[in-house]
Design a protein around this motif. Structure first.
Motif, short mmCIF file in Angstrom:
data_model
loop_
_atom_site.label_atom_id
_atom_site.label_comp_id
_atom_site.label_asym_id
_atom_site.label_seq_id
_atom_site.Cartn_x
_atom_site.Cartn_y
_atom_site.Cartn_z
N PRO A 26 -6.82 -2.54 -2.91
CA PRO A 26 -6.14 -2.34 -1.62
C PRO A 26 -4.87 -3.16 -1.49
O PRO A 26 -4.84 -4.33 -1.83
CB PRO A 26 -7.20 -2.77 -0.60
N THR A 27 -3.82 -2.52 -0.98
CA THR A 27 -2.54 -3.17 -0.73
C THR A 27 -2.06 -2.80 0.67
O THR A 27 -2.16 -1.64 1.08
CB THR A 27 -1.48 -2.72 -1.75
N ALA A 28 -1.56 -3.77 1.40
CA ALA A 28 -0.95 -3.52 2.70
C ALA A 28 0.43 -4.16 2.67
O ALA A 28 0.54 -5.38 2.68
CB ALA A 28 -1.80 -4.13 3.82
N ASN A 29 1.48 -3.35 2.61
CA ASN A 29 2.80 -3.96 2.42
C ASN A 29 3.86 -3.55 3.44
O ASN A 29 5.04 -3.87 3.27
CB ASN A 29 3.31 -3.72 0.99
N MET A 30 3.43 -2.85 4.52
CA MET A 30 4.39 -2.50 5.57
C MET A 30 3.73 -2.61 6.95
O MET A 30 2.52 -2.40 7.08
CB MET A 30 4.93 -1.07 5.38
N VAL A 31 4.52 -2.94 7.94
CA VAL A 31 4.02 -3.07 9.31
C VAL A 31 3.95 -1.67 9.94
O VAL A 31 4.95 -0.97 10.02
CB VAL A 31 4.93 -3.98 10.15
#
Length: 243
Positions: free
Chosen positions: A58-63
C-alpha cells in the motif's frame, strides 16, 4: 400542514438515506489545544487513501481531502466521507514531493473505471476503458501504448465529502515514475486511509513524508469510525478511537 409525527418520520428517512449515500466515513475530533497548535503552525488536516500498485504494498502519496489551518477542531468533530468509486487518468508531469496537482488538471481527463477494467492509452488523444488482461481481484489496470514513455497514471476518488461539502474528483495516487510502454500496471485501492497534518497542503498535494501526528485507519471490517487527537497528562499528543 404536515404533522409533527410525519415530519419526524420524514427527517428519520432522510437521515437514513444520507447515511446510505457514503459507504465510508471517518470522523476526527481534535482537542482545542492540539487544533490551536497545529493551525498556528499552518498545518492542514489531510486525508490520504492507500493503493497497491503491482503488489508492491500500500502507498498513499497524494492528499484526497483536507481542511486548512483554522478550519478544523472548532466543532464536535470533522468528517470525511466517500464511496469506493474511482476514475483513472494520465499525466506527463512527473511526481514531485511537495508539488500539487490541481483537481482534474491532467493531460488525459480521468475516466470512470471499475474492478476488472483497464485504461488503454495509445496516445494523448486516444484512450478508452475496457476489460483488462488477467486483472487481480478488486483491481483495475493502466496499459500505456508503445509510444507512451512519459505517461504516469493518476487515480482519483470520484468524490470526497469534507464536513458535508462534496467536491470534484480528487486525485489520491500518482505513479512515482512514468509507466514503461506496453507494460501492465495493476492498481488495487485499499480500504485503508491515513490522517496527516501537512503544512500548506491542499487536495492534490504530493507527499509521502511522515509526522508525529499520523494516524493510519483500516476500514476493511468497520467502515465508519471516529478518532480523537488529544494531549495526555504528560503533554504528549495521542490518538484514541471513540465509540
Amino acid at each position: 400542514m404536515q404533522s409533527r409525527a410525519k415530519r419526524s418520520k420524514s427527517a428519520a428517512v432522510a437521515g437514513r438515506i444520507k447515511d446510505m449515500m457514503y459507504q465510508f466515513e471517518l470522523k476526527i475530533k481534535i482537542s482545542e489545544s492540539c487544533a490551536s497548535m497545529l493551525s498556528k503552525d499552518m498545518y492542514s488536516l489531510c486525508l490520504k487513501k492507500y493503493l497497491d500498485s503491482d503488489g508492491d504494498g500500500p502507498t498513499a502519496n497524494m492528499v484526497a481531502g483536507c481542511l486548512g489551518p483554522g478550519e478544523y477542531g472548532s466543532s464536535d468533530s470533522d468528517s470525511f466521507q466517500w464511496n469506493p468509486e474511482y476514475l483513472i487518468g494520465a499525466t506527463k508531469t512527473p511526481y514531485k514531493e511537495g508539488g500539487t496537482m490541481m483537481g482534474v488538471d491532467t493531460d488525459l481527463y480521468p475516466i470512470r473505471t471499475t474492478a476488472g477494467n483497464a485504461l488503454w492509452l495509445t496516445s494523448w488523444n486516444t484512450a478508452q476503458v475496457g476489460r483488462g488482461n488477467n486483472v487481480p481481484p478488486n483491481s483495475f489496470q493502466f496499459l500505456p501504448g508503445a509510444k507512451m514513455s512519459n505517461a504516469s497514471c493518476v487515480v482519483y476518488m470520484k468524490s470526497v465529502c469534507v464536513d458535508g461539502s462534496c467536491g470534484a474528483p480528487a486525485p489520491f495516487y500518482m505513479s512515482s515514475q512514468p509507466a514503461a510502454p506496453q507494460s501492465m500496471n495493476n492498481l488495487t485501492p485499499c480500504e485503508m486511509v491515513c490522517i496527516k497534518f501537512v503544512k500548506s497542503a491542499q487536495i492534490g498535494t504530493m507527499t509521502t513524508s511522515s509526522t508525529a501526528y499520523d494516524l493510519e485507519v483500516d476500514l476493511t471490517q468497520d467502515n465508519k469510525q471516529m478518532w480523537h487527537l488529544f494531549k495526555n497528562a504528560d503533554g504528549k499528543a495521542m490518538w484514541e478511537r471513540l465509540p
